[in-house]
Scaffold this motif. Structure first.
Motif, mmCIF file in Angstrom:
data_model
loop_
_atom_site.group_PDB
_atom_site.id
_atom_site.type_symbol
_atom_site.label_atom_id
_atom_site.label_comp_id
_atom_site.label_asym_id
_atom_site.label_seq_id
_atom_site.Cartn_x
_atom_site.Cartn_y
_atom_site.Cartn_z
ATOM 1 N N VAL A 28 0.823 -1.213 0.000
ATOM 2 C CA VAL A 28 0.000 0.000 0.000
ATOM 3 C C VAL A 28 0.855 1.262 0.000
ATOM 4 O O VAL A 28 0.535 2.250 -0.667
ATOM 5 C CB VAL A 28 -0.948 0.004 1.216
ATOM 6 N N SER A 29 1.966 1.228 0.730
ATOM 7 C CA SER A 29 2.810 2.426 0.864
ATOM 8 C C SER A 29 3.929 2.494 -0.168
ATOM 9 O O SER A 29 4.706 3.457 -0.169
ATOM 10 C CB SER A 29 3.424 2.475 2.268
ATOM 11 N N SER A 30 4.030 1.511 -1.046
ATOM 12 C CA SER A 30 5.124 1.482 -2.013
ATOM 13 C C SER A 30 5.152 2.739 -2.884
ATOM 14 O O SER A 30 4.123 3.214 -3.361
ATOM 15 C CB SER A 30 4.989 0.250 -2.918
ATOM 16 N N THR A 31 6.359 3.251 -3.066
ATOM 17 C CA THR A 31 6.553 4.396 -3.965
ATOM 18 C C THR A 31 7.448 4.035 -5.145
ATOM 19 O O THR A 31 7.599 4.815 -6.073
ATOM 20 C CB THR A 31 7.183 5.582 -3.217
ATOM 21 N N GLN A 32 8.058 2.842 -5.108
ATOM 22 C CA GLN A 32 8.968 2.408 -6.170
ATOM 23 C C GLN A 32 8.571 1.028 -6.702
ATOM 24 O O GLN A 32 9.212 0.038 -6.381
ATOM 25 C CB GLN A 32 10.417 2.384 -5.631
ATOM 26 N N PRO A 33 7.519 0.960 -7.511
ATOM 27 C CA PRO A 33 6.644 2.052 -7.950
ATOM 28 C C PRO A 33 5.440 2.180 -7.023
ATOM 29 O O PRO A 33 5.163 1.281 -6.232
ATOM 30 C CB PRO A 33 6.196 1.555 -9.325
ATOM 31 N N PRO A 34 4.686 3.283 -7.134
ATOM 32 C CA PRO A 34 3.421 3.359 -6.404
ATOM 33 C C PRO A 34 2.405 2.435 -7.071
ATOM 34 O O PRO A 34 2.234 2.475 -8.288
ATOM 35 C CB PRO A 34 3.017 4.831 -6.562
ATOM 36 N N LEU A 35 1.773 1.580 -6.283
ATOM 37 C CA LEU A 35 0.773 0.669 -6.851
ATOM 38 C C LEU A 35 -0.610 1.306 -6.880
ATOM 39 O O LEU A 35 -1.483 0.872 -7.617
ATOM 40 C CB LEU A 35 0.720 -0.632 -6.041
ATOM 41 N N GLU A 36 -0.789 2.336 -6.041
ATOM 42 C CA GLU A 36 -2.071 3.047 -5.963
ATOM 43 C C GLU A 36 -3.203 2.072 -5.619
ATOM 44 O O GLU A 36 -4.202 1.963 -6.329
ATOM 45 C CB GLU A 36 -2.356 3.798 -7.266
ATOM 46 N N LEU A 37 -3.014 1.371 -4.501
ATOM 47 C CA LEU A 37 -4.002 0.393 -4.070
ATOM 48 C C LEU A 37 -5.131 1.071 -3.291
ATOM 49 O O LEU A 37 -4.887 1.919 -2.441
ATOM 50 C CB LEU A 37 -3.349 -0.678 -3.194
ATOM 51 N N THR A 38 -6.356 0.674 -3.594
ATOM 52 C CA THR A 38 -7.529 1.173 -2.882
ATOM 53 C C THR A 38 -8.238 -0.007 -2.233
ATOM 54 O O THR A 38 -8.648 -0.954 -2.925
ATOM 55 C CB THR A 38 -8.499 1.886 -3.847
ATOM 56 N N PHE A 39 -8.370 0.037 -0.917
ATOM 57 C CA PHE A 39 -8.993 -1.065 -0.184
ATOM 58 C C PHE A 39 -10.463 -1.209 -0.575
ATOM 59 O O PHE A 39 -11.199 -0.226 -0.681
ATOM 60 C CB PHE A 39 -8.879 -0.818 1.321
ATOM 61 N N THR A 40 -10.886 -2.468 -0.798
ATOM 62 C CA THR A 40 -12.289 -2.715 -1.141
ATOM 63 C C THR A 40 -12.988 -3.556 -0.093
ATOM 64 O O THR A 40 -14.104 -3.240 0.311
ATOM 65 C CB THR A 40 -12.413 -3.416 -2.501
ATOM 66 N N THR A 41 -12.336 -4.640 0.356
ATOM 67 C CA THR A 41 -13.024 -5.507 1.304
ATOM 68 C C THR A 41 -12.050 -6.407 2.052
ATOM 69 O O THR A 41 -10.942 -6.667 1.576
ATOM 70 C CB THR A 41 -14.061 -6.387 0.578
ATOM 71 N N GLU A 42 -12.485 -6.839 3.223
ATOM 72 C CA GLU A 42 -11.752 -7.823 4.025
ATOM 73 C C GLU A 42 -12.679 -9.020 4.213
ATOM 74 O O GLU A 42 -13.809 -8.874 4.673
ATOM 75 C CB GLU A 42 -11.363 -7.247 5.377
ATOM 76 N N ILE A 43 -12.188 -10.195 3.819
ATOM 77 C CA ILE A 43 -12.996 -11.409 3.907
ATOM 78 C C ILE A 43 -12.402 -12.328 4.966
ATOM 79 O O ILE A 43 -11.189 -12.559 4.985
ATOM 80 C CB ILE A 43 -13.033 -12.140 2.549
ATOM 81 N N HIS A 44 -13.248 -12.861 5.820
ATOM 82 C CA HIS A 44 -12.807 -13.824 6.822
ATOM 83 C C HIS A 44 -13.542 -15.141 6.590
ATOM 84 O O HIS A 44 -14.766 -15.158 6.436
ATOM 85 C CB HIS A 44 -13.077 -13.313 8.240
ATOM 86 N N GLN A 67 -6.153 -1.878 -8.037
ATOM 87 C CA GLN A 67 -4.841 -1.289 -8.309
ATOM 88 C C GLN A 67 -4.994 -0.170 -9.330
ATOM 89 O O GLN A 67 -5.433 -0.394 -10.455
ATOM 90 C CB GLN A 67 -3.877 -2.356 -8.845
ATOM 91 N N GLY A 68 -4.627 1.045 -8.917
ATOM 92 C CA GLY A 68 -4.767 2.199 -9.785
ATOM 93 C C GLY A 68 -3.662 2.338 -10.808
ATOM 94 O O GLY A 68 -3.888 2.775 -11.937
ATOM 95 N N ASN A 69 -2.437 1.971 -10.420
ATOM 96 C CA ASN A 69 -1.305 2.073 -11.337
ATOM 97 C C ASN A 69 -1.282 0.835 -12.230
ATOM 98 O O ASN A 69 -0.769 -0.217 -11.853
ATOM 99 C CB ASN A 69 0.005 2.198 -10.564
ATOM 100 N N LEU A 70 -1.822 0.952 -13.414
ATOM 101 C CA LEU A 70 -1.956 -0.193 -14.311
ATOM 102 C C LEU A 70 -0.632 -0.596 -14.934
ATOM 103 O O LEU A 70 -0.516 -1.672 -15.527
ATOM 104 C CB LEU A 70 -2.977 0.133 -15.405
ATOM 105 N N ARG A 71 0.367 0.255 -14.793
ATOM 106 C CA ARG A 71 1.678 -0.055 -15.379
ATOM 107 C C ARG A 71 2.489 -0.994 -14.498
ATOM 108 O O ARG A 71 3.441 -1.610 -14.964
ATOM 109 C CB ARG A 71 2.460 1.243 -15.611
ATOM 110 N N ALA A 72 2.147 -1.069 -13.240
ATOM 111 C CA ALA A 72 2.900 -1.910 -12.298
ATOM 112 C C ALA A 72 2.477 -3.363 -12.451
ATOM 113 O O ALA A 72 1.293 -3.691 -12.350
ATOM 114 C CB ALA A 72 2.674 -1.438 -10.868
ATOM 115 N N THR A 73 3.445 -4.235 -12.692
ATOM 116 C CA THR A 73 3.180 -5.651 -12.890
ATOM 117 C C THR A 73 3.829 -6.461 -11.769
ATOM 118 O O THR A 73 4.452 -5.914 -10.858
ATOM 119 C CB THR A 73 3.747 -6.122 -14.241
#
Length: 314
Positions: free
Chosen positions: A261-277, A290-296
């Motif tokens: 979540v905090s990665s800047t190299q590269p930024p993944l631009e993650l947005t939390f959606t759900t937690e499943i138990h 994942q917002g940064n579509l370039r990150a693989t």
């Protein structure tokens, strides 16, 4: 092929593409069909290996280290595997097939007929998403090599037609189970399986017995964490999502989540959606878009690896 023979059927795009050229599984050699340990220990033989599309060895393959004579890869350098004294080519390009093709063009252009040129161009198109600007994986080297293959091989089938047919085969999971999808495109970083999927993780979780398959997969690999990377490409629109699955009692999941979540190299631009138990907390799963579509996975893998190595003090 560096996979077990039984796993080959899960590589739907590879099966499809090779069979187009009458290359069937019976004509391939799989990892379980060669006893590398016996070859290594045979005093009458001298084993030499070239690593292609990776430059580190798994724990079970470490015994092969001094047999490696050359490395060809397009991933970021793993500092633990510098390979001193070997012939090493690590170059950031969209596809490792680009580097292999470039070797042919420079050293043995006479070998590049139409068949070999198409076999090399196919994975380049897949790895670069057909030079999609949105994916932004292709480099000038990928472009130059692909153009050279098309020129030398006199390729008449255009890129989009080839790419679309391979992508369709890759996304065809009609004959695969949830268990199959977990091994279809699998890498491991510091003991953590990183599963690449030809569908979004949110859609994988809707498959029959997906949660049971995940638990069984983790337990069979003696790990409490699995990272899932989903991708969907429809009508040239790319989507990605990420999930971190963990079994009870694991302490590293939150560190991996935080690192991603905090990665800047590269930024993944993650947005939390759900937690499943799972029932009775048999597992937990955190899901993100994942917002940064370039990150693989090529960029995600070292984040997971470094986090795990730091966690265990390695």
């Amino acid at each position: 092929m560096n996979i077990l023979e039984d796993e080959y059927r899960t590589k739907t795009e590879v099966v499809y593409f090779l069979e187009r050229f009458d290359i069937f599984s019976s004509g391939l050699i799989f990892r379980n069909q060669i006893d590398l340990k016996a070859l290594k220990e045979d005093a009458g033989k001298h084993l030499e290996l070239i690593l292609v599309d990776h430059h580190n060895l798994s724990e079970e393959d470490v015994f092969l280290t001094d047999s490696v004579i050359e490395v060809i890869d397009h991933r970021p350098q793993d500092a633990r595997w510098p390979w001193p004294g070997r012939k090493v080519r690590l170059e950031t390009v969209g596809s490792c097939a680009t580097l292999v093709a470039q070797n042919f063009i420079r050293k043995h252009p006479e070998m590049l007929d139409g068949l070999l040129s198409r076999l090399l161009r196919g994975p380049i198109l897949v790895d670069t998403s057909n030079f999609s600007k949105e994916a932004d994986r292709a480099t000038s080297t990928d472009v130059e090599v692909t153009e050279a293959l098309e020129r030398i091989g006199c390729l008449e089938i255009d890129r989009s037609e080839e790419f679309d047919s391979i992508l369709k085969a890759k996304a065809d999971i009609s004959k695969l189970t949830a268990q199959d999808l977990l091994i279809k495109d699998l890498k491991v970083a510091a003991g953590v399986p990183i599963v690449g999927m030809p569908i979004l993780v949110e859609n994988f979780l809707k498959l029959p017995n997906a949660d049971a398959a995940l638990r069984s997969f983790a337990e069979s690999r003696n790990t409490a964490i699995v990272v899932l990377l989903g991708m969907e490409l429809k009508q040239q629109k790319l989507s990605r999502d990420v999930a971190i699955f963990s079994l009870p009692g694991d302490e590293a999941k939150e560190k991996i989540v935080e690192a991603l979540v905090s990665s800047t190299q590269p930024p993944l631009e993650l947005t939390f959606t759900t937690e499943i138990h799972g029932e009775r907390d048999k597992y937990s799963l955190s899901h993100y878009t994942q917002g940064n579509l370039r990150a693989t996975r090529k960029q995600v893998l070292p984040i997971v690896r470094d986090t795990m190595l730091s966690h265990c003090g390695c």
